[in-house]
Write a protein that holds these residues in place. Sequence first.
Motif, PDB file in Angstrom:
ATOM      1  N   GLN A   1       9.627  -3.314  -1.002  1.00  0.00           N
ATOM      2  CA  GLN A   1       9.983  -3.538   0.396  1.00  0.00           C
ATOM      3  C   GLN A   1      10.769  -2.336   0.935  1.00  0.00           C
ATOM      4  O   GLN A   1      10.307  -1.225   0.890  1.00  0.00           O
ATOM      5  N   SER A   2      11.977  -2.557   1.449  1.00  0.00           N
ATOM      6  CA  SER A   2      12.679  -1.491   2.175  1.00  0.00           C
ATOM      7  C   SER A   2      13.133  -0.336   1.285  1.00  0.00           C
ATOM      8  O   SER A   2      13.462   0.729   1.785  1.00  0.00           O
ATOM      9  N   SER A   3      13.174  -0.533  -0.029  1.00  0.00           N
ATOM     10  CA  SER A   3      13.638   0.531  -0.922  1.00  0.00           C
ATOM     11  C   SER A   3      12.492   1.332  -1.522  1.00  0.00           C
ATOM     12  O   SER A   3      12.708   2.121  -2.442  1.00  0.00           O
ATOM     13  N   VAL A   4      11.308   1.177  -1.004  1.00  0.00           N
ATOM     14  CA  VAL A   4      10.139   1.798  -1.628  1.00  0.00           C
ATOM     15  C   VAL A   4      10.266   3.313  -1.688  1.00  0.00           C
ATOM     16  O   VAL A   4       9.935   3.925  -2.707  1.00  0.00           O
ATOM     17  N   CYS A   5      10.750   3.954  -0.633  1.00  0.00           N
ATOM     18  CA  CYS A   5      10.837   5.410  -0.630  1.00  0.00           C
ATOM     19  C   CYS A   5      11.849   5.915  -1.656  1.00  0.00           C
ATOM     20  O   CYS A   5      11.617   6.914  -2.333  1.00  0.00           O
ATOM     21  N   PHE A   6      12.975   5.227  -1.773  1.00  0.00           N
ATOM     22  CA  PHE A   6      13.979   5.647  -2.750  1.00  0.00           C
ATOM     23  C   PHE A   6      13.457   5.453  -4.173  1.00  0.00           C
ATOM     24  O   PHE A   6      13.799   6.212  -5.078  1.00  0.00           O
ATOM     25  N   PHE A   7      12.597   4.453  -4.380  1.00  0.00           N
ATOM     26  CA  PHE A   7      12.019   4.214  -5.692  1.00  0.00           C
ATOM     27  C   PHE A   7      10.961   5.267  -6.029  1.00  0.00           C
ATOM     28  O   PHE A   7      10.980   5.863  -7.109  1.00  0.00           O
ATOM     29  N   VAL A   8      10.077   5.540  -5.114  1.00  0.00           N
ATOM     30  CA  VAL A   8       8.973   6.478  -5.357  1.00  0.00           C
ATOM     31  C   VAL A   8       9.465   7.917  -5.422  1.00  0.00           C
ATOM     32  O   VAL A   8       8.990   8.720  -6.230  1.00  0.00           O
ATOM     33  N   PHE A   9      10.448   8.246  -4.580  1.00  0.00           N
ATOM     34  CA  PHE A   9      10.877   9.641  -4.470  1.00  0.00           C
ATOM     35  C   PHE A   9      12.109   9.976  -5.306  1.00  0.00           C
ATOM     36  O   PHE A   9      12.753  10.995  -5.068  1.00  0.00           O
ATOM     37  N   LYS A  10      12.445   9.137  -6.256  1.00  0.00           N
ATOM     38  CA  LYS A  10      13.606   9.465  -7.092  1.00  0.00           C
ATOM     39  C   LYS A  10      13.298  10.710  -7.923  1.00  0.00           C
ATOM     40  O   LYS A  10      12.189  10.902  -8.424  1.00  0.00           O
ATOM     41  N   ALA A  11      14.282  11.568  -8.047  1.00  0.00           N
ATOM     42  CA  ALA A  11      14.100  12.816  -8.787  1.00  0.00           C
ATOM     43  C   ALA A  11      14.061  12.532 -10.298  1.00  0.00           C
ATOM     44  O   ALA A  11      14.690  11.589 -10.769  1.00  0.00           O
TER      45      ALA A  11
ATOM     46  N   VAL B   1       1.331  12.075  13.107  1.00  0.00           N
ATOM     47  CA  VAL B   1       0.132  12.359  12.313  1.00  0.00           C
ATOM     48  C   VAL B   1      -0.397  11.140  11.574  1.00  0.00           C
ATOM     49  O   VAL B   1      -1.578  11.068  11.255  1.00  0.00           O
ATOM     50  N   ASP B   2       0.486  10.162  11.281  1.00  0.00           N
ATOM     51  CA  ASP B   2       0.053   8.982  10.528  1.00  0.00           C
ATOM     52  C   ASP B   2       0.980   7.807  10.850  1.00  0.00           C
ATOM     53  O   ASP B   2       1.943   7.538  10.102  1.00  0.00           O
ATOM     54  N   PRO B   3       0.722   7.083  11.933  1.00  0.00           N
ATOM     55  CA  PRO B   3       1.599   5.971  12.339  1.00  0.00           C
ATOM     56  C   PRO B   3       1.764   4.907  11.262  1.00  0.00           C
ATOM     57  O   PRO B   3       2.863   4.352  11.107  1.00  0.00           O
ATOM     58  N   ASP B   4       0.709   4.615  10.513  1.00  0.00           N
ATOM     59  CA  ASP B   4       0.813   3.581   9.477  1.00  0.00           C
ATOM     60  C   ASP B   4       1.755   4.019   8.350  1.00  0.00           C
ATOM     61  O   ASP B   4       2.562   3.212   7.849  1.00  0.00           O
ATOM     62  N   LEU B   5       1.639   5.258   7.951  1.00  0.00           N
ATOM     63  CA  LEU B   5       2.511   5.766   6.893  1.00  0.00           C
ATOM     64  C   LEU B   5       3.955   5.845   7.393  1.00  0.00           C
ATOM     65  O   LEU B   5       4.899   5.565   6.641  1.00  0.00           O
ATOM     66  N   TYR B   6       4.124   6.216   8.643  1.00  0.00           N
ATOM     67  CA  TYR B   6       5.466   6.214   9.232  1.00  0.00           C
ATOM     68  C   TYR B   6       6.065   4.815   9.185  1.00  0.00           C
ATOM     69  O   TYR B   6       7.240   4.638   8.817  1.00  0.00           O
ATOM     70  N   SER B   7       5.276   3.821   9.537  1.00  0.00           N
ATOM     71  CA  SER B   7       5.754   2.440   9.534  1.00  0.00           C
ATOM     72  C   SER B   7       6.201   2.038   8.130  1.00  0.00           C
ATOM     73  O   SER B   7       7.220   1.366   7.960  1.00  0.00           O
ATOM     74  N   LEU B   8       5.443   2.476   7.128  1.00  0.00           N
ATOM     75  CA  LEU B   8       5.783   2.164   5.739  1.00  0.00           C
ATOM     76  C   LEU B   8       7.060   2.886   5.311  1.00  0.00           C
ATOM     77  O   LEU B   8       7.969   2.290   4.732  1.00  0.00           O
ATOM     78  N   ALA B   9       7.140   4.175   5.607  1.00  0.00           N
ATOM     79  CA  ALA B   9       8.290   4.986   5.177  1.00  0.00           C
ATOM     80  C   ALA B   9       9.576   4.614   5.904  1.00  0.00           C
ATOM     81  O   ALA B   9      10.674   4.743   5.350  1.00  0.00           O
ATOM     82  N   SER B  10       9.440   4.139   7.144  1.00  0.00           N
ATOM     83  CA  SER B  10      10.625   3.810   7.945  1.00  0.00           C
ATOM     84  C   SER B  10      10.931   2.321   7.935  1.00  0.00           C
ATOM     85  O   SER B  10      11.804   1.874   8.692  1.00  0.00           O
ATOM     86  N   ASP B  11      10.217   1.562   7.118  1.00  0.00           N
ATOM     87  CA  ASP B  11      10.396   0.110   7.071  1.00  0.00           C
ATOM     88  C   ASP B  11      10.195  -0.480   8.468  1.00  0.00           C
ATOM     89  O   ASP B  11      11.062  -1.192   9.007  1.00  0.00           O
ATOM     90  N   ASP B  12       9.034  -0.144   9.044  1.00  0.00           N
ATOM     91  CA  ASP B  12       8.672  -0.608  10.396  1.00  0.00           C
ATOM     92  C   ASP B  12       9.709  -0.202  11.433  1.00  0.00           C
ATOM     93  O   ASP B  12       9.991  -0.938  12.385  1.00  0.00           O
ATOM     94  N   GLY B  13      10.257   0.998  11.267  1.00  0.00           N
ATOM     95  CA  GLY B  13      11.211   1.514  12.237  1.00  0.00           C
ATOM     96  C   GLY B  13      12.639   1.071  12.025  1.00  0.00           C
ATOM     97  O   GLY B  13      13.543   1.516  12.749  1.00  0.00           O
TER      98      GLY B  13
ATOM     99  N   GLU C   1       1.224   1.373  -3.105  1.00  0.00           N
ATOM    100  CA  GLU C   1       1.160   0.524  -4.301  1.00  0.00           C
ATOM    101  C   GLU C   1       2.461  -0.245  -4.527  1.00  0.00           C
ATOM    102  O   GLU C   1       2.456  -1.368  -5.022  1.00  0.00           O
ATOM    103  N   ASN C   2       3.592   0.366  -4.164  1.00  0.00           N
ATOM    104  CA  ASN C   2       4.893  -0.246  -4.437  1.00  0.00           C
ATOM    105  C   ASN C   2       5.514  -0.928  -3.225  1.00  0.00           C
ATOM    106  O   ASN C   2       6.586  -1.531  -3.345  1.00  0.00           O
ATOM    107  N   ALA C   3       4.837  -0.847  -2.081  1.00  0.00           N
ATOM    108  CA  ALA C   3       5.440  -1.316  -0.831  1.00  0.00           C
ATOM    109  C   ALA C   3       5.774  -2.806  -0.857  1.00  0.00           C
ATOM    110  O   ALA C   3       6.867  -3.215  -0.463  1.00  0.00           O
ATOM    111  N   GLU C   4       4.840  -3.625  -1.324  1.00  0.00           N
ATOM    112  CA  GLU C   4       5.056  -5.062  -1.264  1.00  0.00           C
ATOM    113  C   GLU C   4       6.184  -5.501  -2.193  1.00  0.00           C
ATOM    114  O   GLU C   4       7.023  -6.338  -1.826  1.00  0.00           O
ATOM    115  N   GLU C   5       6.230  -4.903  -3.374  1.00  0.00           N
ATOM    116  CA  GLU C   5       7.249  -5.310  -4.347  1.00  0.00           C
ATOM    117  C   GLU C   5       8.627  -4.766  -4.000  1.00  0.00           C
ATOM    118  O   GLU C   5       9.634  -5.471  -4.091  1.00  0.00           O
TER     119      GLU C   5
END
Length: 231
Positions: free
Chosen positions: A198-208, A122-134, A192-196
Amino acid sequence: MEKDVKEYPDRRQVEVDVHRTLHTLDICQAWSDEEKKKKQNELQELIDATLVKTLEVDGEKMNYYQGMNDVAAVMLLTLGPNSGFQTCEIASRFLLTDFLQLPFDQGLVPLFHLVFFLLKSVDPDLYSLASDDGLQPMPIFATSWILTTFAHDIESLEAVQRLYDVLLASHPLMIVYLCVAMIKLYEEELEENAEEMQSSVCFFVFKAPLKKLNSLDQVNRLVSLALEFEE
């Protein structure tokens, strides 16, 4: 619901997890220590009865998993001990079966793969971001979303109840659609947080806890997105 149940292999772990439950939901914040202890005792009895009865009646080997305590807590707080037990028993036979009966990797990993497969579709660009380019093959950050059906990650009981309404009335794969919808809902924060980060962006954004999901409007938006993916 019977209060006296047999011992079972996971009972000690259930006791430990129950002690850590009923602390974060908003409804629990006004409780006294005595009220919290009473609810934790009810939760212990509910989980005990669910696991023992399901094992004895159906001959199915049900192994407790960490996260079931959060699911059972929502049912207890919403329906009370007796109806909560009945609902939890039904959920253990259908909604939670893979986690209760299968090894951890067999129950969870296939859903991880489905989440990223659908997101990539549904969103290849977002997948690339969430998966750290696979480079990250699985959305490990979504573990508690799946195992607790979001009960561990949202503070508003009303918001969690809304999601449970949807999950209990839908196809078992609705949890996959909701996970993808969650990633989409937080797309701006991820970018917004992807560049800073990097690979830990999802764990940072989605922390409970997921503060955005304390609003019923946002929860309904999440559900609407998930229903679009289901179609």
